[in-house]
Scaffold this active site. Structure first.
Site, PDB file in Angstrom:
ATOM      1  N   ASP A 199      -4.383   3.895  -2.339  1.00  0.00           N
ATOM      2  CA  ASP A 199      -5.526   4.223  -1.486  1.00  0.00           C
ATOM      3  C   ASP A 199      -5.997   5.647  -1.717  1.00  0.00           C
ATOM      4  OD1 ASP A 199      -5.940   1.837   0.215  1.00  0.00           O
ATOM      5  OD2 ASP A 199      -3.843   2.192   0.749  1.00  0.00           O
ATOM      6  N   MET A 254     -11.865  -5.659   3.974  1.00  0.00           N
ATOM      7  CA  MET A 254     -11.088  -4.809   4.875  1.00  0.00           C
ATOM      8  C   MET A 254     -10.929  -5.523   6.215  1.00  0.00           C
ATOM      9  SD  MET A 254     -10.338  -2.212   3.089  1.00  0.00           S
ATOM     10  CE  MET A 254      -9.408  -1.440   4.420  1.00  0.00           C
ATOM     11  N   SER A 312       0.855  -1.189   0.000  1.00  0.00           N
ATOM     12  CA  SER A 312       0.000   0.000   0.000  1.00  0.00           C
ATOM     13  C   SER A 312       0.888   1.234   0.000  1.00  0.00           C
ATOM     14  CB  SER A 312      -0.895   0.023   1.237  1.00  0.00           C
ATOM     15  OG  SER A 312      -1.408   1.335   1.392  1.00  0.00           O
ATOM     16  N   HIS A 362      -0.895  -1.055  -4.549  1.00  0.00           N
ATOM     17  CA  HIS A 362      -2.198  -0.722  -3.989  1.00  0.00           C
ATOM     18  C   HIS A 362      -2.227   0.788  -3.710  1.00  0.00           C
ATOM     19  CE1 HIS A 362      -5.872  -1.766  -1.753  1.00  0.00           C
ATOM     20  NE2 HIS A 362      -5.482  -0.884  -0.853  1.00  0.00           N
ATOM     21  N   GLY A 394      -9.206   4.185   6.325  1.00  0.00           N
ATOM     22  CA  GLY A 394      -8.902   5.588   6.628  1.00  0.00           C
ATOM     23  C   GLY A 394      -7.429   5.820   6.921  1.00  0.00           C
ATOM     24  N   MET A 438      -8.554   8.530  -0.824  1.00  0.00           N
ATOM     25  CA  MET A 438      -9.445   8.915   0.286  1.00  0.00           C
ATOM     26  C   MET A 438      -9.884  10.352   0.121  1.00  0.00           C
ATOM     27  SD  MET A 438      -7.197   7.405   3.383  1.00  0.00           S
ATOM     28  CE  MET A 438      -6.741   5.683   3.482  1.00  0.00           C
ATOM     29  N   HIS A 451      -7.870   1.613  -4.820  1.00  0.00           N
ATOM     30  CA  HIS A 451      -8.900   1.331  -3.801  1.00  0.00           C
ATOM     31  C   HIS A 451      -9.586   2.666  -3.484  1.00  0.00           C
ATOM     32  CE1 HIS A 451      -9.517   0.146   0.739  1.00  0.00           C
ATOM     33  NE2 HIS A 451     -10.660   0.328   0.102  1.00  0.00           N
ATOM     34  N   GLY A 459       1.005  -2.205   4.016  1.00  0.00           N
ATOM     35  CA  GLY A 459       1.546  -0.848   3.963  1.00  0.00           C
ATOM     36  C   GLY A 459       2.676  -0.676   4.941  1.00  0.00           C
ATOM     37  N   SER A 460       2.334  -0.455   6.203  1.00  0.00           N
ATOM     38  CA  SER A 460       3.376  -0.178   7.197  1.00  0.00           C
ATOM     39  C   SER A 460       4.360  -1.341   7.328  1.00  0.00           C
ATOM     40  CB  SER A 460       2.729   0.157   8.545  1.00  0.00           C
ATOM     41  OG  SER A 460       1.700  -0.754   8.838  1.00  0.00           O
ATOM     42  N   MET A 508     -11.848   4.988  -1.648  1.00  0.00           N
ATOM     43  CA  MET A 508     -12.601   5.215  -0.396  1.00  0.00           C
ATOM     44  C   MET A 508     -13.215   6.602  -0.504  1.00  0.00           C
ATOM     45  SD  MET A 508      -9.742   3.553   2.085  1.00  0.00           S
ATOM     46  CE  MET A 508      -8.488   3.620   0.811  1.00  0.00           C
ATOM     47  N   GLY A 535      -1.341   1.448   9.237  1.00  0.00           N
ATOM     48  CA  GLY A 535      -0.745   1.192  10.544  1.00  0.00           C
ATOM     49  C   GLY A 535      -1.715   0.798  11.645  1.00  0.00           C
ATOM     50  N   ASP A 588      -6.945  -6.405   3.275  1.00  0.00           N
ATOM     51  CA  ASP A 588      -6.309  -5.088   3.420  1.00  0.00           C
ATOM     52  C   ASP A 588      -6.475  -4.553   4.833  1.00  0.00           C
ATOM     53  OD1 ASP A 588      -5.327  -2.519   3.061  1.00  0.00           O
ATOM     54  OD2 ASP A 588      -6.953  -1.860   1.731  1.00  0.00           O
ATOM     55  N   GLY A 589      -5.343  -4.364   5.510  1.00  0.00           N
ATOM     56  CA  GLY A 589      -5.341  -3.698   6.805  1.00  0.00           C
ATOM     57  C   GLY A 589      -4.689  -4.520   7.903  1.00  0.00           C
ATOM     58  N   GLY A 590      -3.577  -3.988   8.408  1.00  0.00           N
ATOM     59  CA  GLY A 590      -2.930  -4.609   9.568  1.00  0.00           C
ATOM     60  C   GLY A 590      -2.258  -5.939   9.295  1.00  0.00           C
TER      61      GLY A 590
END
Ligand code: DX5
Ligand code: ZN
Length: 218
Positions: free
Chosen positions: A36, A139, A9, A34, A144, A38, A67, A199-200, A69, A147, A177-179
């Site tokens: 994002d 998700m 990401s 990816h 939003g 927003m 993606h 991402g992170s 959002m 991390g 996607d996420g964490g």
């Protein structure tokens, strides 16, 4: 098992040198990028729009996975397609009864399409559109911000989504996607996800090639 693809990401990249970051991630062995988007309305954060993606496009041959959002995504899909997105995903929560039409509109632009659902939306919400999708994105955090911590309650939803995809007999990717970290990636793959956004986890490492390889191989 389907091919595992790693999708860093770019939200975690340094935006002041986005071109360089795009080149570096591409050379590090990512399978797709990816991106994002927003709008400060659908989510409480603002990232970038089509111009940003268009400017990044010459820096990579990888598939650009946008993606969205944003509210009223149908108003912007053409601009993201023109900017060079290869895949556009839109949220069920932003589209509701316009989801099917929006997915078809994306396809008509010659771009792959996908539906996204938030952690508190049931997989059944996309039952009627799954055949229209090239990818389904689940998700595993509330969208939003990068991390955040993975929400483990999403694991049974991955299994449900994998069964829904299997029932179509089609080759539809299942993205999570996420964490995502090296600690939980094995679980999400086991549950059935084959496109892994990170991402992170990727950007905090100096050796991005090593972490991308690790996420793919674990
Ligand atoms: C969250 C975004 C994610 C996020 C992932 O709203 O959709 O793609 O950047 O970042 P990590 O992997 O750090 O959770
Ligand atoms: Zn995302």
């Amino acid at each position: 098992m389907r091919q595992i693809k790693i999708a860093p990401s770019m939200l975690s990249a340094d935006f002041s040198k986005f071109g360089e970051e795009t080149v570096a991630i591409t050379k590090s062995g990512a399978d797709l990028l990816h991106l994002d988007v927003m709008d400060g309305s659908f989510v409480k954060n603002i990232s970038f729009g089509p111009k940003f993606i268009k400017d990044a496009r010459p820096y990579s041959d990888l598939m650009f996975d946008a993606h969205l959002m944003i509210v009223n995504p149908w108003n912007y899909i053409e601009r993201f397609a023109e900017a060079g997105a290869d895949m556009i995903t839109v949220h069920y929560e932003a589209c509701k009864d316009r989801l099917k039409d929006t997915l078809k509109a994306i396809k008509s632009l010659g771009v792959k399409c996908g539906a996204v659902i938030n952690p508190d939306t049931e997989v059944s919400a996309v039952k009627d559109v799954i055949e229209d999708c090239d990818m389904l994105l689940l998700m595993s955090v509330f969208p939003g911000f990068g991390g955040q911590k993975f929400i483990p309650e999403v694991l049974p939803k991955i299994e449900q989504a994998a069964r829904l995809i299997e029932s179509t007999g089609k080759d539809i990717d299942l993205e999570i996607d996420g964490g995502i970290t090296a600690e939980n990636v094995a679980e999400v793959k086991k549950a059935g996800a084959n496109v892994i956004v990170a991402g992170s986890t990727v950007f905090k490492e100096k050796d991005r090639a090593a972490i991308i390889r690790k996420l793919r191989e674990i």
